[in-house]
Design a protein around this motif. Structure first.
Motif, PDB file in Angstrom:
ATOM      1  N   ALA A   3      -8.960   4.605 -10.204  1.00 23.52           N
ATOM      2  CA  ALA A   3      -7.910   3.816 -10.992  1.00 23.52           C
ATOM      3  C   ALA A   3      -6.620   3.366 -10.309  1.00 23.52           C
ATOM      4  CB  ALA A   3      -7.590   4.630 -12.143  1.00 23.52           C
ATOM      5  N   ALA A  35      -3.172   2.817  -9.128  1.00 25.22           N
ATOM      6  CA  ALA A  35      -1.661   3.932  -9.023  1.00 25.22           C
ATOM      7  C   ALA A  35      -0.937   3.091 -10.044  1.00 25.22           C
ATOM      8  CB  ALA A  35      -1.264   3.829  -7.802  1.00 25.22           C
ATOM      9  N   PRO A  36      -0.467   4.319 -10.811  1.00 26.55           N
ATOM     10  CA  PRO A  36       0.668   4.008 -11.962  1.00 26.55           C
ATOM     11  C   PRO A  36       1.805   3.048 -11.323  1.00 26.55           C
ATOM     12  CG  PRO A  36       0.923   6.405 -11.461  1.00 26.55           C
ATOM     13  CD  PRO A  36      -0.631   5.765 -10.789  1.00 26.55           C
ATOM     14  N   ARG A  37       2.320   2.234 -11.919  1.00 28.05           N
ATOM     15  CA  ARG A  37       3.520   1.398 -11.375  1.00 28.05           C
ATOM     16  C   ARG A  37       4.789   2.210 -11.276  1.00 28.05           C
ATOM     17  NH1 ARG A  37       5.379  -4.519 -13.227  1.00 28.05           N
ATOM     18  NH2 ARG A  37       7.357  -4.621 -12.652  1.00 28.05           N
ATOM     19  N   ASP A  38       5.202   1.963 -10.036  1.00 23.40           N
ATOM     20  CA  ASP A  38       6.630   2.729  -9.731  1.00 23.40           C
ATOM     21  C   ASP A  38       7.828   1.840 -10.325  1.00 23.40           C
ATOM     22  OD1 ASP A  38       8.839   3.879  -8.745  1.00 23.40           O
ATOM     23  OD2 ASP A  38       8.200   3.844  -6.573  1.00 23.40           O
ATOM     24  N   THR A  39       8.155   2.460 -11.571  1.00 24.91           N
ATOM     25  CA  THR A  39       9.325   1.696 -12.446  1.00 24.91           C
ATOM     26  C   THR A  39      10.416   1.984 -11.907  1.00 24.91           C
ATOM     27  OG1 THR A  39       9.274   3.765 -13.776  1.00 24.91           O
ATOM     28  CG2 THR A  39       7.694   1.859 -14.272  1.00 24.91           C
TER      29      THR A  39
END
Length: 199
Positions: A56, A58-62
């Motif tokens: 999946a 990687a989650p967005r680095d907000t």
């Protein structure tokens, strides 16, 4: 048509789906529809990538890449930190730092139009801000030194010196009307200063 199939395979071509076979040279729609029920392709010829479970994303680095505000969303210009400021479309790290620096020097914003005092500020960003003037810091013109006065963006060295000279010669200032007596201040200067001074 048979020769075309052999040539395709001889050059490394692989039929992975029945629809791939439809590209055979001179094959008509009628022939393809008649042959389609008999076309069987072994799973051995399917792409190997289908065997491997894809990771999946990687989650967005907000923090590095904040999610931008929508058109109907707003943030407070006087309380937003640099991370929140970067959520405004058109603003990145540089403008977030410049807004924060200018805010500290002023003592707070009283209008979104003051953002245009920052070089290159995108005007379309102004619509995403609201302004709360309740926490704007005021400076007492009777207490600050010449060096402290000239640090404010709306007071230059000559104006700061004129204030200090007035206090020394005439006593404490009582209102903006006292500044109107000084040639160093224009009406525009006083209008900009009014929200930031007290006596």
């Amino acid at each position: 048509q048979v020769k075309s199939i052999y040539r395709y395979r001889a050059h490394g071509g692989v039929y992975r789906t029945a629809s791939d076979f439809a590209d055979t040279y001179k094959l008509t729609q009628k022939q393809y529809k008649a042959l389609e029920p008999y076309i069987k392709i072994s799973d051995d010829y399917r792409p190997a990538a289908e065997l491997v479970e894809k990771e999946a994303p990687a989650p967005r680095d907000t923090v590095m890449y904040p999610i931008k505000l929508q058109e109907n969303e707003h943030i407070s210009l006087n309380s937003a930190d640099t991370t929140a400021l970067r959520k405004v479309p058109g603003l990145g790290r540089y403008y977030a730092r410049e807004i924060d620096r200018h805010r500290q020097m002023l003592g707070g914003f009283v209008s979104t139009e003051q953002l245009m005092e920052i070089d290159g500020m995108p005007e379309e960003a102004l619509t995403y801000f609201t302004v709360d003037v309740a926490n704007v810091k005021k400076m007492n013109l009777n207490r600050l030194t010449i060096n402290q006065l000239k640090r404010h963006p709306y007071i230059n060295f000559y104006q700061a010196r004129a204030i200090c000279d007035y206090r020394r010669l005439r006593g404490p200032l009582k209102s903006l009307d006292d500044l109107r007596l000084m040639k160093e201040f224009t009406d525009d200067d006083l209008r900009r200063l009014e929200p930031y001074v007290e006596f």
